[in-house]
Design an enzyme around this catalytic site. Sequence first.
Site, PDB file in Angstrom:
ATOM      1  N   GLU A  61       1.540  -1.568   0.725  1.00 13.12           N
ATOM      2  CA  GLU A  61       1.523  -0.408   1.641  1.00 13.12           C
ATOM      3  C   GLU A  61       2.890   0.268   1.678  1.00 13.12           C
ATOM      4  OE1 GLU A  61      -1.278   0.660   2.298  1.00 13.12           O
ATOM      5  OE2 GLU A  61      -2.459  -1.169   2.070  1.00 13.12           O
ATOM      6  N   HIS A  67       3.129   2.565  -1.197  1.00  9.37           N
ATOM      7  CA  HIS A  67       2.461   3.847  -0.891  1.00  9.37           C
ATOM      8  C   HIS A  67       3.359   4.728  -0.013  1.00  9.37           C
ATOM      9  CE1 HIS A  67      -1.303   3.060  -2.782  1.00  9.37           C
ATOM     10  NE2 HIS A  67      -1.779   2.203  -1.888  1.00  9.37           N
ATOM     11  N   HIS A 120      -1.847   3.961  -6.905  1.00  8.33           N
ATOM     12  CA  HIS A 120      -2.315   2.686  -7.437  1.00  8.33           C
ATOM     13  C   HIS A 120      -1.946   2.555  -8.906  1.00  8.33           C
ATOM     14  CE1 HIS A 120      -5.244   2.383  -3.886  1.00  8.33           C
ATOM     15  NE2 HIS A 120      -4.229   1.566  -3.713  1.00  8.33           N
ATOM     16  N   CYS A 121      -1.748   1.312  -9.336  1.00  8.15           N
ATOM     17  CA  CYS A 121      -1.295   1.018 -10.690  1.00  8.15           C
ATOM     18  C   CYS A 121      -2.433   0.350 -11.462  1.00  8.15           C
ATOM     19  CB  CYS A 121      -0.079   0.106 -10.629  1.00  8.15           C
ATOM     20  SG  CYS A 121       0.525  -0.402 -12.232  1.00  8.15           S
ATOM     21  N   CYS A 178       5.255  -4.001 -11.168  1.00  3.06           N
ATOM     22  CA  CYS A 178       5.409  -4.041 -12.622  1.00  3.06           C
ATOM     23  C   CYS A 178       6.659  -3.216 -12.968  1.00  3.06           C
ATOM     24  CB  CYS A 178       4.167  -3.485 -13.311  1.00  3.06           C
ATOM     25  SG  CYS A 178       3.958  -1.707 -13.116  1.00  3.06           S
ATOM     26  N   CYS A 212       6.310   0.587 -12.184  1.00  3.39           N
ATOM     27  CA  CYS A 212       6.357   0.926 -10.754  1.00  3.39           C
ATOM     28  C   CYS A 212       7.753   0.679 -10.180  1.00  3.39           C
ATOM     29  CB  CYS A 212       5.312   0.131  -9.971  1.00  3.39           C
ATOM     30  SG  CYS A 212       3.618   0.684 -10.265  1.00  3.39           S
TER      31      CYS A 212
HETATM   32 ZN   LIG Z   1      -3.442   0.957  -2.006  1.00  2.00          ZN
HETATM   33 ZN   LIG Z   2       2.612  -1.121 -11.409  1.00  2.95          ZN
END
Ligand SMILES: [Zn+2]
Ligand SMILES: [Zn+2]
Length: 181
Positions: A134, A137, A143-144, A168, A171
Amino acid sequence: MTRVNGLLLYPVGHVSIDDLVEARILIEEAFNERLPVYIATAKTNPPMHLIDWNRIQYNAEEVTLWIAERVRTILSSNILVVGICGCDAYVRGLNFVFGLAVPNLGVGTVYTKRLETRDHGVFVSRLAKEVVHETGHLLGLGHCGSKDCVMSFSNSIVDVDRKNYRFCDNCWRKIERILEN
Ligand SMILES: [Zn+2]
Ligand SMILES: [Zn+2]
């Protein structure tokens, strides 16, 4: 986004502060110690009028807005807030949610009811994953597609257990850029 100075975990209802103290270690690790994590100790009870009595669940959007009202001064010092709520919740169109983020408020929520298990270590790790997700976000990430990344979408508790509490590489690069601002 203006500079982010930290993350406050804000317990709501039946939540153990000790669990938050443990989860905090994993959360700070996930952010490579670049985001200080604070814990609010004064526990607030969730207001009964935010319960949908047909479903016996809280409305996650309303709980998140209710928390945002209570932490206005904290938000004004550019600290993100994730409410840790000891209850079950939903959003329209979904039977339940593990959490919700409202990035334009800087406030998210995590619901512990469906994370519960007898294995304390597993519970703390689930809690940390949902908070990191969260918070990702709140920092602007979506989302990944990488299944073990903390930003992958979790449909069930099996998905939560499969993913890592860390980002990851892809991200993390985004997070790093945002935190550097
Ligand atoms: Zn989410
Ligand atoms: Zn990711």
